[in-house]
Design a protein around this motif. Sequence first.
Motif, PDB file in Angstrom:
ATOM      1  N   ALA A 120      24.542 -49.936 -35.812  1.00 11.85           N
ATOM      2  CA  ALA A 120      23.844 -48.665 -36.512  1.00 11.85           C
ATOM      3  C   ALA A 120      22.458 -49.191 -37.218  1.00 11.85           C
ATOM      4  O   ALA A 120      22.462 -49.376 -38.486  1.00 11.85           O
ATOM      5  CB  ALA A 120      24.494 -47.731 -37.316  1.00 11.85           C
ATOM      6  N   VAL A 121      21.399 -49.707 -36.593  1.00 10.65           N
ATOM      7  CA  VAL A 121      20.147 -50.317 -37.009  1.00 10.65           C
ATOM      8  C   VAL A 121      19.550 -49.159 -37.753  1.00 10.65           C
ATOM      9  O   VAL A 121      19.369 -47.913 -37.122  1.00 10.65           O
ATOM     10  CB  VAL A 121      19.231 -50.967 -35.905  1.00 10.65           C
ATOM     11  CG1 VAL A 121      18.130 -51.387 -36.444  1.00 10.65           C
ATOM     12  CG2 VAL A 121      20.219 -51.739 -35.143  1.00 10.65           C
ATOM     13  N   PRO A 122      19.240 -49.242 -39.088  1.00 15.34           N
ATOM     14  CA  PRO A 122      18.541 -48.164 -39.731  1.00 15.34           C
ATOM     15  C   PRO A 122      17.189 -48.018 -39.110  1.00 15.34           C
ATOM     16  O   PRO A 122      16.649 -48.804 -38.480  1.00 15.34           O
ATOM     17  CB  PRO A 122      18.509 -48.889 -41.092  1.00 15.34           C
ATOM     18  CG  PRO A 122      19.633 -50.009 -41.367  1.00 15.34           C
ATOM     19  CD  PRO A 122      19.570 -50.390 -39.891  1.00 15.34           C
ATOM     20  N   ASP A 123      16.776 -46.857 -39.524  1.00 15.97           N
ATOM     21  CA  ASP A 123      15.492 -46.243 -38.987  1.00 15.97           C
ATOM     22  C   ASP A 123      14.150 -46.341 -39.945  1.00 15.97           C
ATOM     23  O   ASP A 123      13.048 -46.051 -39.703  1.00 15.97           O
ATOM     24  CB  ASP A 123      15.277 -44.937 -38.225  1.00 15.97           C
ATOM     25  CG  ASP A 123      15.795 -43.827 -39.427  1.00 15.97           C
ATOM     26  OD1 ASP A 123      16.223 -44.314 -40.334  1.00 15.97           O
ATOM     27  OD2 ASP A 123      16.156 -42.836 -39.014  1.00 15.97           O
ATOM     28  N   SER A 124      14.222 -47.067 -41.115  1.00 14.71           N
ATOM     29  CA  SER A 124      13.125 -47.066 -42.025  1.00 14.71           C
ATOM     30  C   SER A 124      13.278 -48.576 -42.764  1.00 14.71           C
ATOM     31  O   SER A 124      14.342 -49.073 -42.645  1.00 14.71           O
ATOM     32  CB  SER A 124      13.452 -46.191 -43.084  1.00 14.71           C
ATOM     33  OG  SER A 124      14.430 -46.439 -43.912  1.00 14.71           O
ATOM     34  N   PRO A 125      12.132 -49.183 -43.036  1.00 17.46           N
ATOM     35  CA  PRO A 125      12.117 -50.582 -43.194  1.00 17.46           C
ATOM     36  C   PRO A 125      13.003 -50.852 -44.648  1.00 17.46           C
ATOM     37  O   PRO A 125      13.512 -51.912 -44.752  1.00 17.46           O
ATOM     38  CB  PRO A 125      10.660 -50.849 -43.672  1.00 17.46           C
ATOM     39  CG  PRO A 125       9.889 -49.957 -42.617  1.00 17.46           C
ATOM     40  CD  PRO A 125      10.820 -48.571 -42.765  1.00 17.46           C
ATOM     41  N   ASP A 126      13.077 -49.816 -45.693  1.00 14.92           N
ATOM     42  CA  ASP A 126      13.579 -50.152 -46.748  1.00 14.92           C
ATOM     43  C   ASP A 126      15.281 -49.914 -46.633  1.00 14.92           C
ATOM     44  O   ASP A 126      16.022 -50.763 -47.258  1.00 14.92           O
ATOM     45  CB  ASP A 126      13.365 -48.924 -48.001  1.00 14.92           C
ATOM     46  CG  ASP A 126      13.718 -47.443 -47.267  1.00 14.92           C
ATOM     47  OD1 ASP A 126      13.523 -47.317 -46.083  1.00 14.92           O
ATOM     48  OD2 ASP A 126      13.775 -46.613 -48.106  1.00 14.92           O
ATOM     49  N   ARG A 127      15.747 -49.163 -45.550  1.00 11.55           N
ATOM     50  CA  ARG A 127      17.137 -49.051 -45.298  1.00 11.55           C
ATOM     51  C   ARG A 127      17.594 -50.351 -44.621  1.00 11.55           C
ATOM     52  O   ARG A 127      18.564 -50.948 -44.679  1.00 11.55           O
ATOM     53  CB  ARG A 127      17.486 -47.719 -44.717  1.00 11.55           C
ATOM     54  CG  ARG A 127      17.423 -46.543 -45.505  1.00 11.55           C
ATOM     55  CD  ARG A 127      17.662 -45.339 -44.701  1.00 11.55           C
ATOM     56  NE  ARG A 127      19.169 -45.465 -44.176  1.00 11.55           N
ATOM     57  CZ  ARG A 127      19.439 -44.775 -42.990  1.00 11.55           C
ATOM     58  NH1 ARG A 127      18.364 -43.963 -42.401  1.00 11.55           N
ATOM     59  NH2 ARG A 127      20.419 -44.832 -42.418  1.00 11.55           N
ATOM     60  N   ALA A 128      16.715 -50.594 -43.669  1.00 15.97           N
ATOM     61  CA  ALA A 128      16.878 -51.889 -42.955  1.00 15.97           C
ATOM     62  C   ALA A 128      16.965 -53.281 -43.761  1.00 15.97           C
ATOM     63  O   ALA A 128      17.405 -54.464 -43.258  1.00 15.97           O
ATOM     64  CB  ALA A 128      15.763 -52.078 -41.847  1.00 15.97           C
TER      65      ALA A 128
END
Length: 359
Positions: A202-210
Amino acid sequence: MAPPSVTRDALAVAVTANLPVILWGAPGTGKTSAVTALGAAAGLPVEVVVGSIREPSDFSGLPVLRDGGTWFAPPRWAERLAAGGGGLLFLDELTTAPPAVQAAMLRVVLERTVGDLTLPDEVRIVAAANPPDQAADGWDLSAPLANRLIHLDWTVSAEDVAEGFAGGFPVPEFQLKAPAGTADARALVGAFLRVRPELVLAVPDSPDRAGRGWPSPRSWEMAARAVAACEHLGAGEPVLAELVLGAVGEAAGFELLSWRRNLDLPDPQTLLNDPRAPLPERLDRLHALLGAVVAYVRSDGTTDTWERAWAVVARVARTAPDVAATAARSLARSRPEGATLPETMLELAPVLRSAGLLR
């Protein structure tokens, strides 16, 4: 957010299990001093590498001509760790490292490789970072690098700081011997992912969450090793939760922890010794139980235990052939040398065919 003592214990467990870990916290909260004190208490040489003052070649190696070819020479800090046979590599100020430097760090964190030098397996890796908005010229942590680390939030309390000034700051005790039980933990996580396959990746969709923990096969493997280490070392549930959530993120991590608490499985050895012992009815529990049985068989390594395991698989096949087929495939790969196929396997012909073990 966990109390500081829980985070310190989680750090110690991660270092014990040789899991790469990153401490997130505000500047001046003692991350660097805690890591160096931990290394000193364990008798490990500590090499501090500050991201903001490094170039990509400090991790990928500097190309030089050698014996008619190109050799990527490692930096001195890597040579010292290799010569010592182990140690603690502390990657400080990670969010001040630009993307090119972070990319060069990937092989160091995952493969322990620096240029053409492979670091010993006994090198532990700990990183530290300020949140990008608190770091000088801060960068978000890249998703590939973030997914190679267990993320812990480093906090301080007024009480801890006051006690530390008065009597010294505590250093968690830990052992450097590798924890046992990893096969059981991997079977547990594998059973959970059969129930929740959408959480495998489940790859996050925002840089901060990734830039923090998120689910992937790599991070689930770290979560399994964290479970094994916590069980082996007797760490409490808060420490286990910190490590699991730090590996795969809060949403997926809480699901695994809740599912694990509610399993209530019989002991594999009891089940192998008592052919009439009750089996769970839920498919997810059957998956977890057979995974634990296979892990026990591999650990035991005897022909007798391997043959008795087929009786358990046969019992499960009567009500859940798909679950039995998965276990049969794993058992077949674990066959001890000289073991004969038990008569129980005759009952399993349809299951063995579906598992690709019979034509």
